[in-house]
Motif scaffolding. Structure first.
Motif, PDB file in Angstrom:
ATOM      1  N   GLU A  97       0.842  -1.194   0.000  1.00 37.81           N
ATOM      2  CA  GLU A  97       0.000   0.000   0.000  1.00 37.81           C
ATOM      3  C   GLU A  97       0.880   1.247   0.000  1.00 37.81           C
ATOM      4  O   GLU A  97       1.916   1.280   0.659  1.00 37.81           O
ATOM      5  CB  GLU A  97      -0.849  -0.035   1.279  1.00 37.81           C
ATOM      6  CG  GLU A  97      -1.780   1.113   1.487  1.00 37.81           C
ATOM      7  CD  GLU A  97      -2.497   1.045   2.835  1.00 37.81           C
ATOM      8  OE1 GLU A  97      -3.083   2.056   3.206  1.00 37.81           O
ATOM      9  OE2 GLU A  97      -2.461  -0.012   3.509  1.00 37.81           O
ATOM     10  N   ILE A  98       0.454   2.261  -0.759  1.00 32.39           N
ATOM     11  CA  ILE A  98       1.136   3.556  -0.740  1.00 32.39           C
ATOM     12  C   ILE A  98       0.174   4.549  -0.093  1.00 32.39           C
ATOM     13  O   ILE A  98      -0.936   4.744  -0.577  1.00 32.39           O
ATOM     14  CB  ILE A  98       1.532   4.019  -2.154  1.00 32.39           C
ATOM     15  CG1 ILE A  98       2.496   3.004  -2.784  1.00 32.39           C
ATOM     16  CG2 ILE A  98       2.172   5.410  -2.103  1.00 32.39           C
ATOM     17  CD1 ILE A  98       2.815   3.263  -4.247  1.00 32.39           C
ATOM     18  N   ARG A  99       0.613   5.130   1.017  1.00 37.27           N
ATOM     19  CA  ARG A  99      -0.203   6.104   1.752  1.00 37.27           C
ATOM     20  C   ARG A  99       0.280   7.513   1.447  1.00 37.27           C
ATOM     21  O   ARG A  99       1.193   7.711   0.654  1.00 37.27           O
ATOM     22  CB  ARG A  99      -0.134   5.813   3.248  1.00 37.27           C
ATOM     23  CG  ARG A  99      -0.761   4.478   3.614  1.00 37.27           C
ATOM     24  CD  ARG A  99      -0.784   4.276   5.104  1.00 37.27           C
ATOM     25  NE  ARG A  99      -1.480   3.032   5.441  1.00 37.27           N
ATOM     26  CZ  ARG A  99      -1.451   2.469   6.624  1.00 37.27           C
ATOM     27  NH1 ARG A  99      -0.759   3.030   7.615  1.00 37.27           N
ATOM     28  NH2 ARG A  99      -2.105   1.351   6.851  1.00 37.27           N
ATOM     29  N   SER A 102       3.775   7.540   3.472  1.00 34.21           N
ATOM     30  CA  SER A 102       4.484   6.303   3.795  1.00 34.21           C
ATOM     31  C   SER A 102       4.098   5.192   2.829  1.00 34.21           C
ATOM     32  O   SER A 102       3.126   5.309   2.089  1.00 34.21           O
ATOM     33  CB  SER A 102       4.202   5.872   5.238  1.00 34.21           C
ATOM     34  OG  SER A 102       2.851   5.500   5.390  1.00 34.21           O
ATOM     35  N   VAL A 103       4.892   4.127   2.867  1.00 32.17           N
ATOM     36  CA  VAL A 103       4.621   2.951   2.054  1.00 32.17           C
ATOM     37  C   VAL A 103       4.614   1.753   3.001  1.00 32.17           C
ATOM     38  O   VAL A 103       5.425   1.683   3.925  1.00 32.17           O
ATOM     39  CB  VAL A 103       5.669   2.807   0.913  1.00 32.17           C
ATOM     40  CG1 VAL A 103       7.066   2.632   1.456  1.00 32.17           C
ATOM     41  CG2 VAL A 103       5.345   1.664  -0.012  1.00 32.17           C
ATOM     42  N   ILE A 104       3.649   0.856   2.804  1.00 31.44           N
ATOM     43  CA  ILE A 104       3.539  -0.354   3.624  1.00 31.44           C
ATOM     44  C   ILE A 104       3.960  -1.538   2.753  1.00 31.44           C
ATOM     45  O   ILE A 104       3.422  -1.729   1.659  1.00 31.44           O
ATOM     46  CB  ILE A 104       2.088  -0.592   4.120  1.00 31.44           C
ATOM     47  CG1 ILE A 104       1.479   0.672   4.714  1.00 31.44           C
ATOM     48  CG2 ILE A 104       2.030  -1.773   5.086  1.00 31.44           C
ATOM     49  CD1 ILE A 104       2.070   1.143   6.005  1.00 31.44           C
ATOM     50  N   LEU A 105       4.915  -2.313   3.245  1.00 29.16           N
ATOM     51  CA  LEU A 105       5.352  -3.499   2.514  1.00 29.16           C
ATOM     52  C   LEU A 105       4.523  -4.704   2.947  1.00 29.16           C
ATOM     53  O   LEU A 105       3.785  -4.637   3.932  1.00 29.16           O
ATOM     54  CB  LEU A 105       6.848  -3.733   2.754  1.00 29.16           C
ATOM     55  CG  LEU A 105       7.754  -2.569   2.357  1.00 29.16           C
ATOM     56  CD1 LEU A 105       9.220  -2.943   2.520  1.00 29.16           C
ATOM     57  CD2 LEU A 105       7.499  -2.097   0.932  1.00 29.16           C
ATOM     58  N   LYS A 115       7.402  13.512  -0.970  1.00 28.68           N
ATOM     59  CA  LYS A 115       6.541  14.004  -2.056  1.00 28.68           C
ATOM     60  C   LYS A 115       7.241  13.821  -3.400  1.00 28.68           C
ATOM     61  O   LYS A 115       6.633  13.467  -4.391  1.00 28.68           O
ATOM     62  CB  LYS A 115       6.215  15.480  -1.831  1.00 28.68           C
ATOM     63  CG  LYS A 115       5.198  15.718  -0.736  1.00 28.68           C
ATOM     64  CD  LYS A 115       4.875  17.208  -0.624  1.00 28.68           C
ATOM     65  CE  LYS A 115       3.710  17.474   0.299  1.00 28.68           C
ATOM     66  NZ  LYS A 115       3.965  17.088   1.683  1.00 28.68           N
ATOM     67  N   ARG A 116       8.555  14.054  -3.409  1.00 28.25           N
ATOM     68  CA  ARG A 116       9.367  13.949  -4.620  1.00 28.25           C
ATOM     69  C   ARG A 116       9.364  12.520  -5.177  1.00 28.25           C
ATOM     70  O   ARG A 116       9.304  12.311  -6.381  1.00 28.25           O
ATOM     71  CB  ARG A 116      10.799  14.387  -4.276  1.00 28.25           C
ATOM     72  CG  ARG A 116      11.769  14.432  -5.427  1.00 28.25           C
ATOM     73  CD  ARG A 116      13.141  14.881  -4.938  1.00 28.25           C
ATOM     74  NE  ARG A 116      13.686  14.011  -3.895  1.00 28.25           N
ATOM     75  CZ  ARG A 116      14.402  12.926  -4.130  1.00 28.25           C
ATOM     76  NH1 ARG A 116      14.648  12.533  -5.359  1.00 28.25           N
ATOM     77  NH2 ARG A 116      14.877  12.200  -3.129  1.00 28.25           N
ATOM     78  N   SER A 117       9.386  11.522  -4.307  1.00 24.40           N
ATOM     79  CA  SER A 117       9.484  10.121  -4.737  1.00 24.40           C
ATOM     80  C   SER A 117       8.136   9.473  -5.013  1.00 24.40           C
ATOM     81  O   SER A 117       8.064   8.452  -5.690  1.00 24.40           O
ATOM     82  CB  SER A 117      10.184   9.299  -3.657  1.00 24.40           C
ATOM     83  OG  SER A 117      11.463   9.795  -3.403  1.00 24.40           O
ATOM     84  N   LYS A 118       7.082  10.055  -4.471  1.00 25.32           N
ATOM     85  CA  LYS A 118       5.772   9.392  -4.481  1.00 25.32           C
ATOM     86  C   LYS A 118       5.264   9.083  -5.896  1.00 25.32           C
ATOM     87  O   LYS A 118       4.794   7.978  -6.156  1.00 25.32           O
ATOM     88  CB  LYS A 118       4.751  10.247  -3.724  1.00 25.32           C
ATOM     89  CG  LYS A 118       3.458   9.516  -3.452  1.00 25.32           C
ATOM     90  CD  LYS A 118       2.569  10.302  -2.529  1.00 25.32           C
ATOM     91  CE  LYS A 118       1.291   9.544  -2.281  1.00 25.32           C
ATOM     92  NZ  LYS A 118       0.390  10.294  -1.428  1.00 25.32           N
TER      93      LYS A 118
END
Length: 135
Positions: A97-99, A102-105, A115-118
């Motif tokens: 999941e991408i919040r 944050s990102v959940i593996l 924000k730059r990587s999202k």
């Protein structure tokens, strides 16, 4: 031979040739350096905290002898890993999941997302999902 055919060559060659991709790492454990062979698919993330470079697998957190994050980042960029935050590299195939920030593996671990990587992370995640659907 059954029915006049050589069934041994009939085995699905793609399954037969499948070998998980491994990488070799020098790991620090109790002050001793050991060499580990780890399947790339088992690597959840790499991250640099207080000048220590960690490799996170499904089951453990290992300390790499390598100290330069960009060396790992460059090497694993074309193996399905993406920088989600400064000094954090995650395995896109393991994203659940991408919040908002944050990102959940898929092992439940949460890592920060800038924000730059999202945008790039969402693009890579979508591409991976579409590739899986097409299989």
């Amino acid at each position: 031979e059954m029915c006049g055919r050589d069934w041994s060559s009939d085995v699905c060659s793609s399954d037969l040739n499948y070998k998980p991709e491994y990488e070799v790492f020098k790991i620090m454990k109790n002050g001793v350096v050991s060499v580990y062979k780890i399947p790339v698919g088992n690597i959840m993330a790499f991250y640099l905290v207080n000048k220590i470079l960690y490799l996170k697998t499904c089951s453990e957190e290992l300390i790499l002898q390598e100290k330069i994050f960009s060396n790992i980042s460059e090497k694993f960029r074309d193996k399905g890993f993406l920088e989600c935050y400064r000094n954090y590299l995650v395995n896109v195939k393991r994203i659940q999941e991408i919040r908002e920030d944050s990102v959940i593996l898929d092992n439940g671990e949460e890592f920060p997302v800038s924000k730059r990587s999202k945008k790039a992370l969402i693009g890579a995640f979508n591409s991976f999902i579409m590739a899986e659907v097409d299989k």
